[in-house]
Scaffold this active site. Structure first.
Site, PDB file in Angstrom:
ATOM      1  N   LYS A 115      28.717  46.284  41.674  1.00  0.00           N
ATOM      2  CA  LYS A 115      27.913  47.512  41.774  1.00  0.00           C
ATOM      3  C   LYS A 115      26.698  47.461  40.871  1.00  0.00           C
ATOM      4  O   LYS A 115      25.650  48.019  41.198  1.00  0.00           O
ATOM      5  CB  LYS A 115      28.748  48.749  41.402  1.00  0.00           C
ATOM      6  CG  LYS A 115      29.854  49.025  42.366  1.00  0.00           C
ATOM      7  CD  LYS A 115      29.512  50.128  43.330  1.00  0.00           C
ATOM      8  CE  LYS A 115      30.377  49.958  44.534  1.00  0.00           C
ATOM      9  NZ  LYS A 115      30.434  50.994  45.476  1.00  0.00           N
ATOM     10  N   LYS A 197      33.188  42.110  52.015  1.00  0.00           N
ATOM     11  CA  LYS A 197      34.103  43.203  52.379  1.00  0.00           C
ATOM     12  C   LYS A 197      33.397  44.245  53.231  1.00  0.00           C
ATOM     13  O   LYS A 197      32.227  44.561  52.977  1.00  0.00           O
ATOM     14  CB  LYS A 197      34.619  43.852  51.079  1.00  0.00           C
ATOM     15  CG  LYS A 197      35.779  44.795  51.280  1.00  0.00           C
ATOM     16  CD  LYS A 197      36.148  45.499  49.976  1.00  0.00           C
ATOM     17  CE  LYS A 197      35.144  46.569  49.602  1.00  0.00           C
ATOM     18  NZ  LYS A 197      35.663  47.940  49.558  1.00  0.00           N
ATOM     19  N   LYS A 200      31.387  50.982  52.829  1.00  0.00           N
ATOM     20  CA  LYS A 200      30.520  52.071  53.298  1.00  0.00           C
ATOM     21  C   LYS A 200      29.120  51.972  52.717  1.00  0.00           C
ATOM     22  O   LYS A 200      28.177  52.521  53.294  1.00  0.00           O
ATOM     23  CB  LYS A 200      31.144  53.420  52.968  1.00  0.00           C
ATOM     24  CG  LYS A 200      31.343  53.682  51.500  1.00  0.00           C
ATOM     25  CD  LYS A 200      32.128  54.973  51.306  1.00  0.00           C
ATOM     26  CE  LYS A 200      32.781  55.001  49.946  1.00  0.00           C
ATOM     27  NZ  LYS A 200      33.979  55.820  49.917  1.00  0.00           N
TER      28      LYS A 200
END
Ligand code: ATP
Ligand code: LTN
Length: 331
Positions: A115, A197, A200
């Site tokens: 992130k 992966k 969203k």
């Protein structure tokens, strides 16, 4: 005498649409376990703000996510369903646990590394300490089991380490939680890049729970595969096809051998739309039910308000115990 049920806690951030990955990896297990366990299912809005959110959208998604939880089959009468920021004990315990967590431990978290690369211009302290808040979520309710996808295993392990450390210093306080990860579909991969992966925050290659059938079909028809023709599970050499086979099995309940046999001798042109159709049928009832429930604002409000009250009652018990043990003066 009836034995006390074990407890489950899990949550998802309202930072985007719920996805096929979060359904297969997490929510479907919540539904399966809700009768055997005492469950709390949370909408973790405090986690969502670790990256920038649009306020109106965050509010809307938090409510829509509750409607979708219910549409997936979670019963608000059986489970405690609530919004994280409605229970201030989460943030309070997170502060305390942060003082029992090492900087080095947080630096090793793969989600933080990913992130912070994704949001290189906004690497906040909140993004870094995110796993401590997650540990607080779980430990506040003395959860035995945490049903999540594979990517969250590391965070649950850190939670155990923090709990064990605290218990070691102050005597038994927290239950040590275990992750509960599905055998099939613990890590669905993106349809446009089967080496990453399905997530969203990367809408390309991601199927959303609320996608209408034509959108789902389009995404599957475009799914990246390889230049062979055989529908065979081979994760290393055929990651795209292996991912589609996993999705097909998860959606239909077929075994891998049955799925391979069903498409033997048929090309990807037949296989890809068949996977799409299986997913359309899996998600159709959920989408239709969620569209209905989301319009009933009063009902949803009653669910999250009752949920927050019941959660606070449990959370307070753990928090007061912790505060007493570490030497805070009783209120
Ligand atoms: P983000 O893009 O912000 O990282 P996400 O799409 O990964 O979000 P989360 O909210 O982090 O979704 O995950 C919700 C739950 O669903 C977690 O338990 C997570 O482990 C699980 N999950 C998410 N994506 C997948 C996936 N592709 N396969 C299996 N499980 C998944
Ligand atoms: N970190 C999780 C969301 C999450 C969670 C939790 C999951 C926050 N608190 C407690 C299980 C238990 C994620 O990113 N998917």
């Amino acid at each position: 005498m009836e034995e006390k049920k074990k407890r489950i806690f899990s949550g998802i951030q309202p930072s985007g649409e719920l996805t096929l990955g979060s359904y297969i990896g997490a929510i479907r297990n919540w539904v399966a376990l809700q009768n055997e366990y005492d469950c709390l299912f949370c909408i973790v809005d405090e986690h969502a703000i670790t990256v920038r959110q649009e306020p109106a959208l965050l509010r809307k998604r938090s409510i829509a996510q509750l409607a979708q939880y219910i549409a997936c089959g979670l019963d608000p009468e059986k489970n405690i369903m609530f919004i994280q920021s409605h229970v201030p004990q989460h943030a309070e315990l997170a502060w305390i646990l942060g003082c029992y967590t090492q900087f080095g431990e947080l630096s090793r978290m793969t989600q933080f590394k990913a992130k912070s690369a994704q949001h290189a211009d906004n690497i906040t302290a909140g993004l870094f300490t995110y796993p401590v808040l997650m540990a607080a979520d779980i430990l506040l309710y003395q959860a035995d089991l945490v049903p999540v996808g594979e990517d969250q295993k590391q965070h649950v392990e850190l939670t155990r380490d923090i709990a064990q450390r605290f218990n070691g210093v102050y005597s038994d306080t927290f239950v040590l939680p275990e992750p509960f990860i599905p055998k099939l579909g613990a890590r669905l991969m993106s349809l446009d890049d089967p080496t990453t992966k399905m997530s969203k925050s990367m809408p390309e290659g991601c199927v959303n729970l609320m996608d209408p059938p034509e959108v789902i079909m389009k995404k599957f028809k475009r799914a990246v595969t390889d230049c062979e023709t055989a529908v065979k599970f081979d994760k290393v050499n055929k990651p795209g096809i292996s991912n589609l086979l996993t999705i097909y099995c998860a959606a239909t309940g077929k075994t891998m051998a049955e799925a391979e046999a069903a498409f033997a001798g048929q090309g990807y042109g037949v296989f890809k739309p068949a996977v799409g159709e299986a997913v359309v049928e899996l998600l159709r009832p959920i989408r239709e039910e969620a569209e209905r429930i989301v319009t009933d604002k009063a009902y949803l409000e009653s669910v999250y308000k009752t949920g927050a009250q019941r959660a606070q009652y449990l959370a307070n018990k753990t928090l007061s115990k912790v505060q007493r043990k570490i030497g805070f003066v009783a209120r």
